[in-house]
Write a protein that holds these residues in place. Structure first.
Motif, PDB file in Angstrom:
ATOM      1  N   UNK A  62       5.156  25.422  -8.821  1.00 25.29           N
ATOM      2  CA  UNK A  62       6.074  25.278  -9.863  1.00 25.29           C
ATOM      3  C   UNK A  62       7.189  26.368  -9.869  1.00 25.29           C
ATOM      4  N   UNK A  63       8.647  25.889  -9.315  1.00 24.28           N
ATOM      5  CA  UNK A  63       9.594  26.731  -9.620  1.00 24.28           C
ATOM      6  C   UNK A  63      10.078  27.059 -10.979  1.00 24.28           C
ATOM      7  N   UNK A  64       9.446  27.971 -11.720  1.00 28.67           N
ATOM      8  CA  UNK A  64       9.796  27.841 -13.293  1.00 28.67           C
ATOM      9  C   UNK A  64      11.233  27.635 -13.801  1.00 28.67           C
ATOM     10  N   UNK A  65      12.076  28.632 -13.264  1.00 33.80           N
ATOM     11  CA  UNK A  65      13.563  28.291 -13.641  1.00 33.80           C
ATOM     12  C   UNK A  65      14.077  26.909 -13.269  1.00 33.80           C
ATOM     13  N   UNK A  66      13.428  25.925 -12.504  1.00 34.26           N
ATOM     14  CA  UNK A  66      14.143  24.776 -12.407  1.00 34.26           C
ATOM     15  C   UNK A  66      13.581  23.700 -13.520  1.00 34.26           C
ATOM     16  N   UNK A  67      12.625  23.958 -14.183  1.00 33.68           N
ATOM     17  CA  UNK A  67      12.120  23.062 -14.886  1.00 33.68           C
ATOM     18  C   UNK A  67      12.626  23.122 -16.356  1.00 33.68           C
ATOM     19  N   UNK A  68      12.871  21.850 -16.918  1.00 31.64           N
ATOM     20  CA  UNK A  68      13.567  21.762 -18.158  1.00 31.64           C
ATOM     21  C   UNK A  68      12.888  22.227 -19.173  1.00 31.64           C
ATOM     22  N   UNK A  69      11.516  21.899 -19.138  1.00 31.61           N
ATOM     23  CA  UNK A  69      10.686  22.335 -20.395  1.00 31.61           C
ATOM     24  C   UNK A  69       9.623  22.999 -19.616  1.00 31.61           C
ATOM     25  N   UNK A  70       9.599  24.029 -19.355  1.00 37.54           N
ATOM     26  CA  UNK A  70       8.163  24.572 -18.762  1.00 37.54           C
ATOM     27  C   UNK A  70       7.017  24.949 -19.714  1.00 37.54           C
ATOM     28  N   UNK A  77       6.734  17.902 -14.563  1.00 38.81           N
ATOM     29  CA  UNK A  77       7.759  18.396 -13.707  1.00 38.81           C
ATOM     30  C   UNK A  77       7.779  19.084 -12.413  1.00 38.81           C
ATOM     31  N   UNK A  78       6.868  19.635 -12.434  1.00 37.37           N
ATOM     32  CA  UNK A  78       6.501  20.517 -11.127  1.00 37.37           C
ATOM     33  C   UNK A  78       6.210  19.347  -9.890  1.00 37.37           C
ATOM     34  N   UNK A  79       5.518  18.246 -10.445  1.00 32.76           N
ATOM     35  CA  UNK A  79       5.115  17.193  -9.417  1.00 32.76           C
ATOM     36  C   UNK A  79       6.215  16.282  -8.976  1.00 32.76           C
ATOM     37  N   UNK A  80       7.071  16.105  -9.977  1.00 35.51           N
ATOM     38  CA  UNK A  80       8.472  15.239  -9.765  1.00 35.51           C
ATOM     39  C   UNK A  80       9.365  16.242  -9.057  1.00 35.51           C
ATOM     40  N   UNK A  81       9.587  17.330  -9.522  1.00 35.33           N
ATOM     41  CA  UNK A  81      10.664  17.973  -8.445  1.00 35.33           C
ATOM     42  C   UNK A  81      10.331  18.508  -7.020  1.00 35.33           C
ATOM     43  N   UNK A  85       6.966  12.858  -7.034  1.00 36.45           N
ATOM     44  CA  UNK A  85       6.012  11.959  -7.837  1.00 36.45           C
ATOM     45  C   UNK A  85       6.939  11.166  -8.986  1.00 36.45           C
ATOM     46  N   UNK A  86       6.142  10.081  -9.065  1.00 34.15           N
ATOM     47  CA  UNK A  86       6.986   9.220 -10.153  1.00 34.15           C
ATOM     48  C   UNK A  86       5.945   9.397 -11.287  1.00 34.15           C
ATOM     49  N   UNK A  87       6.509   8.886 -12.491  1.00 35.06           N
ATOM     50  CA  UNK A  87       5.576   9.019 -13.911  1.00 35.06           C
ATOM     51  C   UNK A  87       4.120   8.274 -13.679  1.00 35.06           C
ATOM     52  N   UNK A  88       4.057   7.360 -12.977  1.00 32.31           N
ATOM     53  CA  UNK A  88       2.567   6.593 -12.915  1.00 32.31           C
ATOM     54  C   UNK A  88       1.882   7.547 -11.960  1.00 32.31           C
ATOM     55  N   UNK A  89       2.509   7.953 -10.851  1.00 34.50           N
ATOM     56  CA  UNK A  89       1.637   9.009  -9.998  1.00 34.50           C
ATOM     57  C   UNK A  89       1.172  10.270 -10.845  1.00 34.50           C
ATOM     58  N   UNK A  90       2.108  10.653 -11.616  1.00 37.98           N
ATOM     59  CA  UNK A  90       1.673  11.997 -12.191  1.00 37.98           C
ATOM     60  C   UNK A  90       0.413  11.511 -13.199  1.00 37.98           C
ATOM     61  N   UNK A  91       0.499  10.496 -13.898  1.00 33.73           N
ATOM     62  CA  UNK A  91      -0.544   9.914 -14.762  1.00 33.73           C
ATOM     63  C   UNK A  91      -1.509   9.769 -14.016  1.00 33.73           C
ATOM     64  N   UNK A  92      -1.822   9.086 -12.998  1.00 31.58           N
ATOM     65  CA  UNK A  92      -3.057   8.750 -12.219  1.00 31.58           C
ATOM     66  C   UNK A  92      -3.557  10.082 -11.532  1.00 31.58           C
ATOM     67  N   UNK A  93      -2.914  11.154 -11.142  1.00 31.93           N
ATOM     68  CA  UNK A  93      -3.237  12.459 -10.762  1.00 31.93           C
ATOM     69  C   UNK A  93      -4.009  13.028 -11.747  1.00 31.93           C
TER      70      UNK A  93
END
Length: 171
Positions: A62-70, A77-81, A85-93
């Motif tokens: 996670x590059x912290x300054x790039x996150x909207x809500x760290x 956000x780290x997985x998406x950025x 990852x799509x939201x369903x992939x984040x949930x699955x992981x």
């Protein structure tokens, strides 16, 4: 790097702060850390463990300054950025990591803590994101020295100057 290697193999420590002055090589170190985790450390885990206890190392950078809500969305956000990852992939992981029989070892690398917006600085991201929950729901009870590590491992990279005068920043 030896300190980080022993930290990753430790069963008791969950967070490691890597700090240094501006220009001291934290970014170079971070790159070497990523290579180590995805290369040598991953191979060690595969070779060291028995077939029943093989761990799949998952690096979450996670590059912290790039996150909207760290403070609360670090994982998502780290997985998406970084990994798209799509939201369903984040949930699955998340579900896979938290399964009772999970063999996934998440390692969070939180880069540029010192560059967070002021409202996010000096907050315990481990607690606000409930990173404690990123481990199997039921930890195996074993006296075996090869039992699971205490998950997850979190490495925080930060400029030393930001910590000057902050009492008890280690907590």
């Amino acid at each position: 790097m030896d300190t980080v290697k022993s930290f990753l193999k430790s069963k008791s420590k969950g967070c490691l702060l890597v700090s240094g002055r501006a220009g001291s090589g934290k970014s170079v170190f971070a790159s070497k850390l990523e290579q180590y985790i995805l290369g040598e450390y991953w191979k060690e885990q595969q070779e060291h463990d028995t077939d029943q206890n093989v761990k799949n190392v998952v690096l979450i950078w996670a590059n912290l300054p790039t996150l909207k809500n760290p403070l609360t969305n670090l994982f998502e956000e780290a997985l998406a950025n970084k990994y798209y990852f799509q939201p369903n992939q984040v949930r699955e992981l998340r579900v896979e990591i938290q399964k009772e029989e999970s063999k996934i070892e998440p390692i969070f690398v939180l880069d540029a803590y010192d560059e967070l917006r002021p409202e996010f600085l000096f907050r315990n991201l481990f607690k606000t994101n409930n990173l404690e929950s990123f481990r199997p729901i039921k930890q195996p009870v074993s006296l075996d020295k090869d039992a699971f590590h205490s998950f997850p491992k979190v490495v925080i990279l930060c400029r030393r100057e930001i910590l000057a005068g902050v009492p008890d920043y280690q907590k």
